[in-house]
Structure formats: C-alpha cells, structure tokens
Design a protein around this motif. Structure first.
Motif, short mmCIF file in Angstrom:
data_model
loop_
_atom_site.label_atom_id
_atom_site.label_comp_id
_atom_site.label_asym_id
_atom_site.label_seq_id
_atom_site.Cartn_x
_atom_site.Cartn_y
_atom_site.Cartn_z
N ASP A 1 -5.31 4.44 9.08
CA ASP A 1 -6.60 3.87 9.47
C ASP A 1 -7.34 3.30 8.26
O ASP A 1 -8.01 2.28 8.37
N ALA A 2 -7.24 3.99 7.14
CA ALA A 2 -7.91 3.50 5.94
C ALA A 2 -7.34 2.14 5.52
O ALA A 2 -8.07 1.23 5.14
N LEU B 1 -7.33 12.88 4.73
CA LEU B 1 -6.58 11.68 5.02
C LEU B 1 -5.08 11.96 5.05
O LEU B 1 -4.39 11.88 4.03
N GLN C 1 -0.50 4.39 -1.55
CA GLN C 1 -1.55 5.11 -0.83
C GLN C 1 -0.95 6.04 0.23
O GLN C 1 -1.45 7.14 0.45
N LYS D 1 -6.25 -5.37 8.86
CA LYS D 1 -6.77 -4.99 10.16
C LYS D 1 -5.91 -5.64 11.23
O LYS D 1 -5.57 -6.81 11.13
N PHE E 1 -5.43 8.91 -2.59
CA PHE E 1 -6.27 8.26 -3.59
C PHE E 1 -6.13 8.92 -4.95
O PHE E 1 -7.03 8.86 -5.78
N ARG F 1 -9.88 15.99 -8.09
CA ARG F 1 -10.55 16.74 -7.04
C ARG F 1 -9.85 16.58 -5.70
O ARG F 1 -9.11 15.63 -5.47
N ILE G 1 -6.40 15.23 9.91
CA ILE G 1 -7.28 14.07 10.02
C ILE G 1 -8.55 14.43 10.78
O ILE G 1 -9.62 13.92 10.52
N ARG H 1 0.79 -1.22 0.00
CA ARG H 1 0.00 0.00 0.00
C ARG H 1 0.83 1.28 0.00
O ARG H 1 0.30 2.35 0.31
N ASP I 1 -10.83 15.66 -2.89
CA ASP I 1 -11.07 14.48 -2.05
C ASP I 1 -10.20 13.30 -2.46
O ASP I 1 -10.17 12.28 -1.78
N LYS I 2 -9.46 13.44 -3.58
CA LYS I 2 -8.54 12.38 -3.98
C LYS I 2 -7.17 12.57 -3.33
O LYS I 2 -6.31 11.71 -3.42
N ARG J 1 -5.84 0.08 7.55
CA ARG J 1 -6.20 -0.89 8.58
C ARG J 1 -7.66 -1.32 8.47
O ARG J 1 -8.04 -2.36 8.97
N ALA J 2 -8.50 -0.50 7.85
CA ALA J 2 -9.92 -0.84 7.79
C ALA J 2 -10.16 -2.00 6.84
O ALA J 2 -11.18 -2.67 6.93
N SER J 3 -9.23 -2.22 5.90
CA SER J 3 -9.43 -3.38 5.03
C SER J 3 -9.12 -4.62 5.86
O SER J 3 -8.19 -4.63 6.66
N LYS K 1 -2.30 9.15 10.29
CA LYS K 1 -3.44 8.48 10.88
C LYS K 1 -4.53 8.18 9.85
O LYS K 1 -5.09 7.09 9.84
#
Lengths: 439, 338
Positions: free
Chosen positions: A393-394, A385, A104, A402, A109, A225, A380, A101, A227-228, A396-398, A389
C-alpha cells in the motif's frame, strides 16, 4: 489319411513370431489418457471441463506474463511501453515496480546505508540455525546459536552493545543460581531461584548496569528505531523470534498441562484455552492499543517487542496442544520404562519421552510454524508495515505506482511460498531421518 | 519466563498509570519529538517515498506542528494508523496528534472525546462511473452496484443518500482504495464512491481516464482535519493556531520564500504579529514568538502545501474549490492574530 494330411502342410513355422506392437489404443500416452482421463462418460466430461478451465486461466495469465515490462519509472510508462510494443489494448505485467522498490519490500524503511546489517543478521541466522537443524554438524557451534539472539538483536536495532550483553547475562545468572543453590537448597528452591533471579536482574538492575557499562566502555553502532522496520525484515524478525521462543514455551506448557500438580495444570490449561480461544488479531490489538492504557505515559514499550510477545504466546498455545498430541500418542510402557530405570521426571522427559513425542509431532509443529510465519502479515492492522499489504500500500500510495495491483502480491507471495515450502521440505527430511518405525 | 516478565511489567505499569500528566506540550518538548498519527498510505496525503521519508498534505501538518513546538520540522515520529487503530492510538497517548484525513463529525468530537483543531481539507463524497454506462447524474444510479469502503463515513453517507432519494443499490464491500480500483475496473460494480479527492487521484492513474466520469453530485460534507485528545486545551490551541497560521500566511502573502524577509518587519501589523516581530503572541500558548515563522519556513503556507502535494500541478490535480481562501470564494478563513 493321416499321411496325406501331414503332407498337405507345406509349411511349418519353426521360430516364434516377433511380438506385434500392442494396438495403438493400448499403449503409451494414449493408454494412459484412456485409463486416467477418458475412462467413462463422466470422466470424459470432467476432463474436458478441466481442460477448458485450465485454458481460460492460462490464456489470461500467460500473455499478461509474457508482456512484462521490467524497466520503467511509473505505471503510466509501463502502459505506454506495452502499448508501443504489443499494440493498442494489450495488458501486461509491470515488474518495474519491483525493480524500483524491491529494497522497500525486503528492508522496509531501514536506512539504506545500513542494509548490510539485516543481511548479515540473516546470514548469521542461517549459520546459527544450521547446527540446530542438522545434527551431523559440529556440536560446539551450538554455542553460537545460543548467543545469536543477542547478536541478531544488536545487529538489527543497533545502539549500545551492552543491552544485549546484559540481557544475556540474565540467563547466565539464572544458570548460576541453579548450579550454586542445587547442592545447598535442593531442586525446587534452585529452580525457583533460577527463574526469579533473572527476572529481578532484568527488571531492576539490567538497565542501570547497561548504562554504567556504556559510560565506562562505549561500544555501539548506529541505532535504528522500530518504526524503520518493515517488509521482510519485519516479517522475519517477528516470525523467527516467535518460532524460536514458542517451541520451548510450548513444550513447557504441554508438560504443565499433563502435570499432576493442580496449580501448574490449572495455569497451563487456562493459558492455553484462553489464548486459543481468541483470534490472533485480538491479541495484536491488545498489544498495540490496550497496553498503552496500562503503561505509564512516556514509557516506550517497543511496538515490535509487544507484537513479538503476543505472537509468541499465541503460537506457544498451539504448539503446546500439538506436543500434547505427541505425548498422548506414546505408549504407556515408555513412561513406565523410564520410571523403571529410576530416572527422575526431567531426565525421563529429556531422554525418553520428549525425543519420541517431538518426533511424532514434527508435522504439526512445522505447520504451526508455517502458520505463524504467514500470520506475521497481520501486523498491518496495528500499523506495522508488513510486506504483503503495508509495504504494498505504501508503494501504491506514490502517484507513480498508484493503480498497480497484482505484481507486488505475486512477488511477496512468491517469497512467502519459497520460505514456507522450504520449512515443509525440512520437516519431511527430518521425519525421514528420524524414521524408527518397527517394520 | 517470558510470560512472567510480561505480566510483571503489566502490573507495575498499571500502578504507575495514575501519574499521567496532562500537558502534552511538556511531554513533546521533553521527548524532543512529536508522535504524529498518519494514514498508512494515501496518495497525496500521507505516503512514504522510496527512501522512507513521509510526505503529503497531512504529513505537512505534523511537520508544521513540530516546527512550531520543537523548532525542527524533521523531529516527527510518524505512526502509521489504520481506520481501526487511529482513534485508540490517539486516546491512549501513542500519538500526540492525529493528522489522518479524518472527518470531523459530531459523535467523534463529543462522544469519542477528541478535539478537532480545524479543517485542513474540505472534501465531499462523489461517484465515478464508466462513461458507457450513460449516466450523467447520481440520481440516475437507482439499482446500481456500488463499490464502497467499509467502516468509513462514506458507507453511511451512501445509505443516507440513496434512502433520501428513494433509490436502491447493491453494495460491493471493499477494504482499501486499491481494491476498490481493481473491482471497479474489473466491472464488479457500476459506480465507485469515495471522497472526491480520492476519486480524482484514482481516475488520474487509469489507463483510460477519458472513459470514466466523476458525477457532479457531492453527497456529503467531509471536513477533514487534525485532532487531539480532549482535556488539554493548551495543546489543542497550539494545533489549532498552527493550522490558522498556515491559512493566514497564504491570505497575507507570506510564503516560505519571503518569510525571512518579512519577519524583519512590515507595514502590516497583522503580519508582524503573526511572525512575532510585534506583540507577544507566542508566550500566550507557551511557545516563543517566532513559532509561526518556523511553521511557514518549514513547509510554506497553506497554498504552497496544497500546490506541492495535491494541487493542479501534481498528477493528482485537485482544484482548490472549497479549499480556497474566503477572499477567493472558498471556505478558508483564519481568525485574526490579535
């Protein structure tokens, strides 16, 4: 008597003895240890305690680091590889998460086919910074540094090229106003015009003009954008912009605070004290949440832009105080000398006061910048993002990753250390280079 | 210079703020995009994958609403929100809809001026302990240290539960789930408490799940649901009935696989009304008649969404439990489409 005595000496040494080796206790590493680590009962105890502490930390971390797994698809796979290689109950670092990752962590994103754009923007940033940071490089390339903000903005966000062009045109207009009006209306009028003209341009004309130009000559690249944005692209965008804008703003605020003009002074003191009086997180919440209540619904005032503005204001207030410290440290004679030479206020500042004040303030300014760069992780809390953190966290959410904990922190922390350490080294280089102390 | 631009914008916008329009539906349609507030990251409920596409059980709600309103489930801008920012983001209009595993409580509904449009997941707070602690019931946790996430309803529930049972506990405050897992595994606390769905997901990733047990007691009701702002009933209706359509579709056996075929007309008038082949239900909410068909085609029905994101076939492995249809002994009960 004396004769017999002389004869009794059967052997007289006629050459110097070679020097004996010093006693083992008084030489080399043993001496150093005795002097520095075991020079008394207290020091001996402290040394032993320190050794135990170092051992207990390293004995936990080193085996964990040595049992690293670099290739795996999930934390579970990592664990089974470690168990298979090192036996039951062994723990080890699972760097596979970084391998899998890392894009990322770096790009957030950002669309993967456009990764070249932030990379190019970063390389050009280095090119733009070089002439600013190292004075022996050709001065002509400073023009590129001046144009870089628009170029960097365009590369990161994409879209039509006319928006950054039109935005830069605002500065050109301000400069033009200054040049045209100064001979006619005097310095004060020209300065006011130089501030007002660009603002009017940006608020009223820039949008339509950019649209018209785009309609006439459509040049553009794929828009990305806000948010990416995430990870280090976000941290750099906020950090570098904040640093670049807060220094000039801080200088102006510092001068304003020492100004004799009551209104200017009151404004600057009020601004500095207000901004320094509230935590950065409050300003970020204001940017993210409170502003929405004031803005008309449907206005899309970009969240990253809002955060950058707040971070810049925050940092500028601190920089202003650091520079004020530098100004206060200058002997009065320097100001008087400038006056005696017949320099006007701005010339005196530019040629005599500021070069010295800034030199004194370098350590403080750079540590403010380092703080600002690290503070970018606070975003954050407003849902952006950040690498430390948000992205962690993103990831880790997968479900695959995790439960992973230290590895992303170590990775991100390492990159932050590299950047902050380079800044600190640069400041030391600069201090050495500008060393003009009267010895 | 920057400051003046900023203040000028602020002043100008304060003037314009009076012209706020109440119709969220029109705003969304005009924008061509739904702004949906989601969790920054919660396994199974909202998580961005390696290429940044949002997935999860809550995310599916956003997609369903976008499919109903805009005809395209991908026209969603996901706004990651934290526990601190979520309500303000909704109230200030930064998001049109908040689908962020938020517990429906009285005060959030009445005092914070939100409208919960239903419940998409019935959760409850549970405890996880190490097996060697020798505890088999939450009632035996007197004097235990408990890892607890601050600023959530779980914190209050825990205090209530221990008080009601005349027990004491030592809280170990934590910020995030990951931190909680770490503290619990490091032995900083005897018990870890959070929503049962989160506990199951957490236990599933432990290296030694067999050494940890989730205690049978569920100490609170946590109906998690999407919410919208007060005062726009049309928008609330749309959101409520999108959720109802998902539930009803499962009840009637409409799936993403057969929705196309069923929408040609069936013997069951309820299905026909749902899918818009009969009656004129869509127009009553300001949508076209095929909205529910698009909702189901986008993600599947409630059961399909559950199975794909958090169900027993996934590593999280949650059983339907309370979230089964009312016909299966659960609480899901969609009002009639009539």
């Amino acid at each position: 008597m004396s004769n017999s005595q002389a004869n009794s000496a059967v052997y007289v040494r006629d050459a110097m003895l070679p020097a004996e080796h010093p006693p083992a206790m008084e030489t080399g590493i043993i001496k150093w240890l005795r002097e520095n680590l075991f020079s008394g009962p207290l020091n001996t105890i402290l040394t032993l305690v320190g050794l135990v502490a170092i051992y207990s930390v390293l004995s936990g971390i080193l085996p964990w680091l040595f049992r690293s797994v670099w290739v795996a698809n999930s934390l579970g796979e990592c664990r089974s590889i470690i168990t298979a290689t090192f036996g039951e109950g062994a723990t080890g670092a699972c760097w596979a998460v970084i391998r899998e990752r890392w894009t990322q962590f770096i790009f957030g994103f950002y669309p993967s086919h456009l990764y070249w754009r932030p990379v190019l923007a970063f390389l050009l940033l280095l090119a733009a910074l070089a002439p600013v940071l190292f004075t022996h490089l050709p001065r002509k390339s400073l023009w590129f540094s001046i144009l870089y903000p628009a170029l960097g903005f365009w590369l990161l966000w994409g879209g039509t090229i006319w928006i950054p062009v039109v935005a830069m045109a605002g500065f050109a207009l301000g400069w033009l106003a200054l040049r045209v009006l100064q001979p006619i209306g005097g310095t004060i009028l020209a300065t006011i015009a130089a501030v007002v003209v660009p603002i009017l341009w940006w608020l009223l004309l820039a949008g339509p003009v950019a649209q018209q130009l785009q309609a006439i000559l459509p040049i553009g690249i794929e828009a990305v954008r806000s948010d990416k944005f995430g990870g280090f692209v976000l941290a750099f965008t906020i950090g570098i912009t904040g640093i670049a804008f807060s220094l000039p703003m801080g200088i102006i605020l510092a001068l304003g605070r020492r100004s004799d003009m009551l209104l200017v002074k009151a404004l600057c003191v009020g601004f500095i004290e207000f901004i320094r009086g509230v935590p950065l997180i409050t300003l970020l919440f204001t940017a993210s949440l409170l502003l929405n209540y004031f803005l008309p619904p449907g206005t899309n005032f970009d969240i990253i832009l809002r955060v950058i503005i707040m971070v810049t204001l925050f940092s500028a207030a601190y920089i202003a105080e650091v520079i004020r410290g530098g100004l206060a440290a200058l002997p009065r004679g320097q100001y008087e000398a400038a006056d005696a030479l017949g320099l006007d206020y701005w010339k005196a500042q530019r040629l005599i006061i500021m070069p010295q004040a800034l030199k004194i303030s370098i350590p403080g300014i750079v540590s403010s910048f380092i703080g600002l760069f690290k503070d970018t992780t606070l975003v954050i809390f407003v849902g952006l993002l950040d690498p430390l953190k948000g992205i962690t966290d993103a990831v880790r959410a997968s479900i695959e990753w995790k439960g992973i904990y230290w590895e992303p922190y170590i990775f991100v922390g390492g990159i932050f250390f590299l950047i902050c350490f380079s800044m600190s080294r640069y400041s030391m280089y600069l201090e050495r280079k500008l060393q003009r102390e009267h010895r | 210079m920057k400051k003046s631009v900023f203040l000028g914008t602020l002043a100008a916008s304060a003037l314009l703020a009076g012209y706020a329009s109440a119709a969220t539906l029109d705003d969304v349609k005009a924008r061509g995009e739904l702004f949906c507030g989601v969790n920054t990251a919660l396994t199974g409920f909202a998580q961005p994958d390696a290429s940044g596409n949002w997935q999860g059980f809550d995310v599916a709600i956003c997609k369903a609403v976008a499919a109903a309103v805009l005809g395209d489930a991908s026209k969603v801008k996901y706004v990651p929100t934290t526990t601190e920012t979520r309500f303000t983001a909704l109230a200030s209009g930064e998001v049109d809809l908040l689908a962020r595993n938020t517990t429906w409580t009285y005060s959030r509904d009445a005092d914070l001026k939100f409208t919960f449009t239903g419940v998409n997941y019935y959760d409850g707070q549970g405890f996880m302990v190490r097996k060697d602690l020798g505890v088999s019931s939450a009632k035996e946790l007197d004097g235990a240290t408990v890892c607890i996430q601050t600023g959530t309803t779980t914190e209050l529930n825990l205090a209530d539960y221990f008080k009601a049972n005349n027990m004491t506990y030592q809280p170990v405050p934590i910020q995030t789930n990951a931190e909680g897992e770490q503290q619990y595994l490091a032995g900083a606390c005897d018990a870890y408490t959070t929503d049962a769905s989160g506990l199951a997901a957490t236990r599933a990733i432990f290296a030694d799940p067999e050494n940890h047990i989730i205690l049978p007691e569920i100490i609170s009701k946590e109906p998690l649901g999407p919410l919208v702002r007060h005062g726009d009933d049309q928008w609330a209706d749309i959101n409520r009935w999108v959720l109802n359509a998902l539930v009803a579709a499962e009840e009637y056996g409409v799936t993403s696989a057969n929705v196309e075929e069923l929408s040609k007309g069936t013997q069951n008038p309820e299905i026909n009304r749902l899918l818009g082949t009969e009656g004129d239900l869509g127009a009553m909410m300001g949508l076209d008649n095929e909205w529910a068909k698009r909702v189901i085609a986008a993600n599947g029905n409630y059961g399909e969404i559950f199975a794909a994101n958090i169900g027993e076939a996934t590593p999280i492995g949650l059983a339907r439990g309370l979230n089964a249809q009312w016909t299966q002994g659960g609480l899901l009960y969609a009002p009639p489409f009539r």
